[in-house]
Design a protein around this motif. Sequence first.
Motif, PDB file in Angstrom:
ATOM      1  N   ALA A 100     -28.057  85.664  46.025  1.00 29.98           N
ATOM      2  CA  ALA A 100     -28.740  84.378  45.830  1.00 29.98           C
ATOM      3  C   ALA A 100     -27.791  83.269  46.261  1.00 29.98           C
ATOM      4  CB  ALA A 100     -29.156  84.209  44.375  1.00 29.98           C
ATOM      5  N   GLY A 101     -27.977  82.767  47.456  1.00 30.98           N
ATOM      6  CA  GLY A 101     -27.074  81.741  47.973  1.00 30.98           C
ATOM      7  C   GLY A 101     -25.674  82.287  48.116  1.00 30.98           C
ATOM      8  N   GLU A 102     -24.727  81.652  47.446  1.00 33.71           N
ATOM      9  CA  GLU A 102     -23.325  82.072  47.526  1.00 33.71           C
ATOM     10  C   GLU A 102     -22.935  83.059  46.435  1.00 33.71           C
ATOM     11  OE1 GLU A 102     -21.387  81.313  50.150  1.00 33.71           O
ATOM     12  OE2 GLU A 102     -23.243  80.425  50.868  1.00 33.71           O
ATOM     13  N   LEU A 103     -23.912  83.520  45.643  1.00 33.46           N
ATOM     14  CA  LEU A 103     -23.635  84.468  44.559  1.00 33.46           C
ATOM     15  C   LEU A 103     -24.185  85.850  44.867  1.00 33.46           C
ATOM     16  CD1 LEU A 103     -24.548  82.444  41.336  1.00 33.46           C
ATOM     17  CD2 LEU A 103     -22.260  82.913  42.237  1.00 33.46           C
ATOM     18  N   VAL A 104     -23.497  86.861  44.358  1.00 35.75           N
ATOM     19  CA  VAL A 104     -24.012  88.225  44.304  1.00 35.75           C
ATOM     20  C   VAL A 104     -24.008  88.594  42.827  1.00 35.75           C
ATOM     21  CG1 VAL A 104     -23.725  90.612  45.034  1.00 35.75           C
ATOM     22  CG2 VAL A 104     -22.997  88.772  46.544  1.00 35.75           C
ATOM     23  N   VAL A 105     -25.184  88.968  42.295  1.00 40.40           N
ATOM     24  CA  VAL A 105     -25.317  89.274  40.876  1.00 40.40           C
ATOM     25  C   VAL A 105     -25.496  90.781  40.720  1.00 40.40           C
ATOM     26  CG1 VAL A 105     -26.621  88.859  38.769  1.00 40.40           C
ATOM     27  CG2 VAL A 105     -26.340  87.019  40.445  1.00 40.40           C
ATOM     28  N   PHE A 106     -24.645  91.383  39.891  1.00 39.17           N
ATOM     29  CA  PHE A 106     -24.659  92.814  39.630  1.00 39.17           C
ATOM     30  C   PHE A 106     -25.003  93.074  38.175  1.00 39.17           C
ATOM     31  CE2 PHE A 106     -21.533  92.023  42.883  1.00 39.17           C
ATOM     32  CZ  PHE A 106     -21.736  93.033  43.810  1.00 39.17           C
TER      33      PHE A 106
ATOM     34  N   ALA B 290     -21.930  87.637  38.022  1.00 42.38           N
ATOM     35  CA  ALA B 290     -22.110  86.908  39.274  1.00 42.38           C
ATOM     36  C   ALA B 290     -20.750  86.753  39.936  1.00 42.38           C
ATOM     37  CB  ALA B 290     -22.732  85.547  39.022  1.00 42.38           C
ATOM     38  N   ARG B 291     -20.693  87.104  41.212  1.00 39.79           N
ATOM     39  CA  ARG B 291     -19.451  86.977  41.977  1.00 39.79           C
ATOM     40  C   ARG B 291     -19.697  86.124  43.207  1.00 39.79           C
ATOM     41  NH1 ARG B 291     -15.447  90.058  40.286  1.00 39.79           N
ATOM     42  NH2 ARG B 291     -15.918  91.701  38.795  1.00 39.79           N
ATOM     43  N   ASP B 292     -18.658  85.431  43.623  1.00 44.46           N
ATOM     44  CA  ASP B 292     -18.725  84.654  44.846  1.00 44.46           C
ATOM     45  C   ASP B 292     -18.942  85.604  46.018  1.00 44.46           C
ATOM     46  OD1 ASP B 292     -17.127  83.561  47.352  1.00 44.46           O
ATOM     47  OD2 ASP B 292     -17.800  81.825  46.175  1.00 44.46           O
TER      48      ASP B 292
ATOM     49  N   ALA C  10     -30.790  99.352  27.565  1.00 46.73           N
ATOM     50  CA  ALA C  10     -29.982  99.277  28.780  1.00 46.73           C
ATOM     51  C   ALA C  10     -30.713  98.466  29.849  1.00 46.73           C
ATOM     52  CB  ALA C  10     -29.721 100.690  29.298  1.00 46.73           C
ATOM     53  N   ILE C  11     -29.968  98.031  30.859  1.00 49.29           N
ATOM     54  CA  ILE C  11     -30.576  97.379  32.015  1.00 49.29           C
ATOM     55  C   ILE C  11     -31.189  98.483  32.859  1.00 49.29           C
ATOM     56  CG2 ILE C  11     -30.182  95.984  34.055  1.00 49.29           C
ATOM     57  CD1 ILE C  11     -27.842  94.683  32.548  1.00 49.29           C
ATOM     58  N   GLU C  12     -32.513  98.530  32.920  1.00 51.67           N
ATOM     59  CA  GLU C  12     -33.226  99.649  33.520  1.00 51.67           C
ATOM     60  C   GLU C  12     -33.966  99.322  34.814  1.00 51.67           C
ATOM     61  OE1 GLU C  12     -33.358 102.834  32.608  1.00 51.67           O
ATOM     62  OE2 GLU C  12     -32.153 102.624  30.813  1.00 51.67           O
ATOM     63  N   GLY C  13     -34.274  98.073  35.051  1.00 52.01           N
ATOM     64  CA  GLY C  13     -35.069  97.716  36.231  1.00 52.01           C
ATOM     65  C   GLY C  13     -34.389  98.100  37.530  1.00 52.01           C
ATOM     66  N   ARG C  14     -35.170  98.306  38.557  1.00 53.35           N
ATOM     67  CA  ARG C  14     -34.614  98.669  39.868  1.00 53.35           C
ATOM     68  C   ARG C  14     -34.081  97.468  40.635  1.00 53.35           C
ATOM     69  NH1 ARG C  14     -33.426 103.846  39.936  1.00 53.35           N
ATOM     70  NH2 ARG C  14     -35.145 105.120  39.262  1.00 53.35           N
ATOM     71  N   ASN C  15     -34.598  96.278  40.312  1.00 56.98           N
ATOM     72  CA  ASN C  15     -34.204  95.075  41.038  1.00 56.98           C
ATOM     73  C   ASN C  15     -33.922  93.940  40.069  1.00 56.98           C
ATOM     74  OD1 ASN C  15     -34.741  95.969  43.842  1.00 56.98           O
ATOM     75  ND2 ASN C  15     -36.813  96.166  43.069  1.00 56.98           N
ATOM     76  N   ILE C  16     -33.022  93.068  40.480  1.00 57.98           N
ATOM     77  CA  ILE C  16     -32.830  91.785  39.831  1.00 57.98           C
ATOM     78  C   ILE C  16     -33.574  90.808  40.732  1.00 57.98           C
ATOM     79  CG2 ILE C  16     -31.174  90.058  39.067  1.00 57.98           C
ATOM     80  CD1 ILE C  16     -29.049  92.331  39.092  1.00 57.98           C
ATOM     81  N   VAL C  17     -34.485  90.046  40.182  1.00 60.75           N
ATOM     82  CA  VAL C  17     -35.289  89.138  41.001  1.00 60.75           C
ATOM     83  C   VAL C  17     -34.943  87.696  40.665  1.00 60.75           C
ATOM     84  CG1 VAL C  17     -37.167  90.784  41.318  1.00 60.75           C
ATOM     85  CG2 VAL C  17     -37.224  89.218  39.383  1.00 60.75           C
ATOM     86  N   THR C  18     -35.215  86.799  41.617  1.00 55.22           N
ATOM     87  CA  THR C  18     -34.873  85.399  41.408  1.00 55.22           C
ATOM     88  C   THR C  18     -35.957  84.471  41.924  1.00 55.22           C
ATOM     89  OG1 THR C  18     -33.162  83.725  41.730  1.00 55.22           O
ATOM     90  CG2 THR C  18     -33.608  85.177  43.580  1.00 55.22           C
ATOM     91  N   ALA C  19     -36.070  83.338  41.258  1.00 55.88           N
ATOM     92  CA  ALA C  19     -36.924  82.238  41.695  1.00 55.88           C
ATOM     93  C   ALA C  19     -36.465  80.978  40.976  1.00 55.88           C
ATOM     94  CB  ALA C  19     -38.396  82.517  41.379  1.00 55.88           C
ATOM     95  N   ARG C  20     -36.388  79.891  41.679  1.00 51.99           N
ATOM     96  CA  ARG C  20     -36.083  78.577  41.094  1.00 51.99           C
ATOM     97  C   ARG C  20     -34.824  78.555  40.241  1.00 51.99           C
ATOM     98  NH1 ARG C  20     -42.281  77.833  39.533  1.00 51.99           N
ATOM     99  NH2 ARG C  20     -43.052  77.452  41.630  1.00 51.99           N
ATOM    100  N   GLY C  21     -33.785  79.222  40.715  1.00 47.06           N
ATOM    101  CA  GLY C  21     -32.503  79.174  40.023  1.00 47.06           C
ATOM    102  C   GLY C  21     -32.381  80.065  38.804  1.00 47.06           C
ATOM    103  N   VAL C  22     -33.337  80.983  38.640  1.00 53.93           N
ATOM    104  CA  VAL C  22     -33.333  81.904  37.495  1.00 53.93           C
ATOM    105  C   VAL C  22     -33.339  83.332  38.026  1.00 53.93           C
ATOM    106  CG1 VAL C  22     -34.671  82.710  35.505  1.00 53.93           C
ATOM    107  CG2 VAL C  22     -34.537  80.266  36.007  1.00 53.93           C
ATOM    108  N   ALA C  23     -32.547  84.212  37.410  1.00 55.15           N
ATOM    109  CA  ALA C  23     -32.559  85.637  37.745  1.00 55.15           C
ATOM    110  C   ALA C  23     -33.138  86.400  36.561  1.00 55.15           C
ATOM    111  CB  ALA C  23     -31.152  86.142  38.037  1.00 55.15           C
ATOM    112  N   ALA C  24     -34.015  87.360  36.842  1.00 52.17           N
ATOM    113  CA  ALA C  24     -34.634  88.160  35.780  1.00 52.17           C
ATOM    114  C   ALA C  24     -34.429  89.639  36.074  1.00 52.17           C
ATOM    115  CB  ALA C  24     -36.126  87.854  35.680  1.00 52.17           C
ATOM    116  N   VAL C  25     -34.281  90.424  34.988  1.00 48.58           N
ATOM    117  CA  VAL C  25     -34.097  91.863  35.117  1.00 48.58           C
ATOM    118  C   VAL C  25     -34.728  92.548  33.908  1.00 48.58           C
ATOM    119  CG1 VAL C  25     -31.829  91.917  33.996  1.00 48.58           C
ATOM    120  CG2 VAL C  25     -32.422  93.682  35.662  1.00 48.58           C
ATOM    121  N   ALA C  26     -35.251  93.745  34.135  1.00 48.93           N
ATOM    122  CA  ALA C  26     -35.880  94.511  33.051  1.00 48.93           C
ATOM    123  C   ALA C  26     -34.841  95.324  32.299  1.00 48.93           C
ATOM    124  CB  ALA C  26     -36.949  95.435  33.615  1.00 48.93           C
TER     125      ALA C  26
END
Length: 86
Positions: free
Chosen positions: A16-22, A31-33, A53-69
């Motif tokens: 997401a932009g300059e971030l990589v979220v794991f 979040a890493r640069d 646990a964090i189980e979702g297959r993807n981390i999704v983003t919209a409008r500056g927010v990241a969501a995960v299952a």
Amino acid sequence: WYAPQPGDARPKPLVAGELVVFATGARELVARDRATGRAQWTTRVTSVGRAGAIEGRNIVTARGVAAVALTYNTVAVDLASGRELW
């Protein structure tokens, strides 16, 4: 760059932009640069009433927010600060 993380997690990293979220096996989002790999924030996500646990297959983003299952619910964090929103 390479950065170790605790445990295994299912989601693919989010760029997401300059971030990589794991996600980590320790129920954290990190979040890493994107260019340097330097940590920007780390948030331990919560699961309402349970230690899911964090189980979702993807981390999704919209409008500056990241969501995960998680196992029992979904969480969202602010991409700029890592603060858990819901």
